[in-house]
Scaffold this motif. Structure first.
Motif, short mmCIF file in Angstrom:
data_model
loop_
_atom_site.label_atom_id
_atom_site.label_comp_id
_atom_site.label_asym_id
_atom_site.label_seq_id
_atom_site.Cartn_x
_atom_site.Cartn_y
_atom_site.Cartn_z
N SER A 74 -6.03 1.22 1.35
CA SER A 74 -5.24 2.02 0.42
C SER A 74 -5.72 3.46 0.34
O SER A 74 -4.93 4.38 0.10
CB SER A 74 -5.28 1.40 -0.98
OG SER A 74 -4.67 0.12 -0.99
N VAL A 100 0.87 -1.18 0.00
CA VAL A 100 0.00 0.00 0.00
C VAL A 100 0.89 1.22 0.00
O VAL A 100 1.52 1.55 1.02
CB VAL A 100 -0.94 0.01 1.23
CG1 VAL A 100 -1.71 1.34 1.29
CG2 VAL A 100 -1.90 -1.17 1.19
N GLY A 139 -3.62 3.94 4.77
CA GLY A 139 -2.55 2.95 4.91
C GLY A 139 -2.28 2.64 6.36
O GLY A 139 -3.20 2.37 7.13
#
Length: 418
Positions: free
Chosen positions: A342, A93, A346
């Motif tokens: 994402s 990510v 994160g």
């Protein structure tokens, strides 16, 4: 919102449609799968930017019911495979590595609650995939804490609970799907219903009769099947004139015995089983050749758009993982978790930010699924995936003659009290 007690118990017992009893696994504590996952498969990963292991990880909690009698070892191995895929091919990510933090649970609510509480107390985990049948207990713990949980559809509250996100058509979708397949794809007007001879299955019958009537199918016989190795006697009592035989059975062994009996009796109509009967072992053996069933994901279905890619990921990062059982659901849950983390920050994501993203989540790019979108229809706000896929066992493989079904959850609205 509440459920009438007796109606809720009837629907809860439809959980047999989503049970897949497999060999037991074991784990003592939660652990990041990266610590013990040997990803040396035959398939090669696709070239991509690998995650930077020096950065803080993005962590996804996974409750894997892989201990004791009723176990799903594929939850653990599939979560590990998706971790490897995210990090080796998607760059994690924003460069941060993804960690699947796996808590092994048994088949009791208390065991699942223990895992849920562990994740509630872990500030580094803001979303959890509950690969367990004890979803109401997990959801009560997780949702009460403000942390969202992705789950299977094992009981009616799994489709009604704010903060719970069910990515499985589950008991509602698959039970309805059985009779939709019979009526719309097999042109059945009559059916013989075989039900496991167990008091726990008694409450199935009126619900299944209701769903059959909704598709203008007459159930002309209900036959109880025991657990003996040879079921030819009781199966032979079924009418050969029925358009279809429908099996609602308790485990793979009972499905195998029923299949052998149906074959020996030469039934020429169509046969539909619940998903317990669509195990890799029975499909590959040929004993359920020609049988139909509704499943939650296209993961095990040859010829579907994502079949090869799913196989490549599993072979690369978790060799030996089966494609039936909870494999497809775990693939879907891990992708949804990855997507929302994402965009929610994160490693800095909060439970509130993840919940906000899940409440408006929509994707048609999840491997093995047609589409996932939250909230669900009508009162079923947490039903983020409602349509099962119809499959058939052909030449030792699963194919999909009819694709994903269009299930109408609103027919269950009368069961709810406002």
């Amino acid at each position: 919102m509440t459920i009438r007690t007796h109606q809720r118990s009837l629907l809860a017992l439809l959980a047999a449609f989503v049970l897949t009893i497999t060999a037991c696994g074991s784990s003592e504590d939660s652990e990041s799968s990266s610590a013990d996952n040997d990803s040396g498969g035959d398939a090669a990963p696709v070239d991509g930017d690998a995650a930077d292991t020096s950065l803080d990880p993005v962590r996804i909690g996974v409750i894997a019911q892989d201990e004791e009698l009723v176990a799903f070892p594929e939850v653990r191995s599939t979560a590990q495979a998706m971790e490897g895929y995210f990090n080796a091919e998607l760059g994690g990510v924003d460069g941060h590595p993804v960690e699947a933090v796996i808590c092994g649970a048994g088949d009791t609510p208390e065991s699942a609650i223990g895992c849920a509480q562990e994740f509630v107390n872990d500030d580094t985990i803001q979303v959890v995939w509950a690969g367990t049948l004890n979803t109401p207990a997990v959801a009560e713990t997780m949702v009460g804490s403000g942390k969202p949980v992705l789950s299977i559809g094992n009981d009616i509250p799994d489709f009604l609970t704010q903060g719970q996100y069910t990515i499985d058509p589950g008991v509602l979708g698959q039970a309805q799907g059985v009779f939709q397949v019979a009526a719309e794809q097999l042109d059945a007007g009559t059916a013989t219903l075989f039900v496991a001879d167990d008091p726990a299955f008694d409450a199935f019958v009126p619900v299944l009769e209701l769903l059959a009537a909704g598709q203008n199918i007459t159930i002309d016989q209900i036959i109880r099947l025991g657990f003996e190795a040879d079921l030819t006697g009781p199966v032979s009592a079924a009418s050969q004139d029925s358009d279809t035989w429908i099996f609602v059975l308790a485990d793979g062994a009972q499905c195998g015995a029923a299949a052998n009996a149906a074959t020996s009796l030469g039934f020429e109509g169509e046969v539909i089983g619940n998903d317990l009967c669509i195990s890799e072992e029975l499909v590959e053996s040929g004993s359920i050749e020609g049988w139909y069933a509704p499943l939650s994901s296209a993961a095990p279905v040859t010829g579907t758009d994502d079949y090869d890619e799913i196989g490549r990921i599993l072979d690369t990062y978790a060799p030996g993982t089966q494609r039936t059982g909870f494999t497809g659901l775990t693939i879907g849950a891990m992708q949804v978790a990855y997507d929302v983390l994402s965009v929610a920050g994160g490693p800095e994501a909060t439970a509130e930010a993840v919940t906000t993203e899940l409440d408006a989540y929509a994707s048609d790019e999840i491997l093995g699924f047609p589409a996932i979108g939250c909230p669900g229809p009508g009162s079923f706000v947490s039903a983020c995936h409602t349509d099962p896929i119809v499959v058939q066992a052909v030449d030792g493989e699963l194919v999909s003659p009819g694709g994903f079904l269009d299930i109408d959850y609103t027919i269950f609205e009368p069961l709810l009290e406002g």
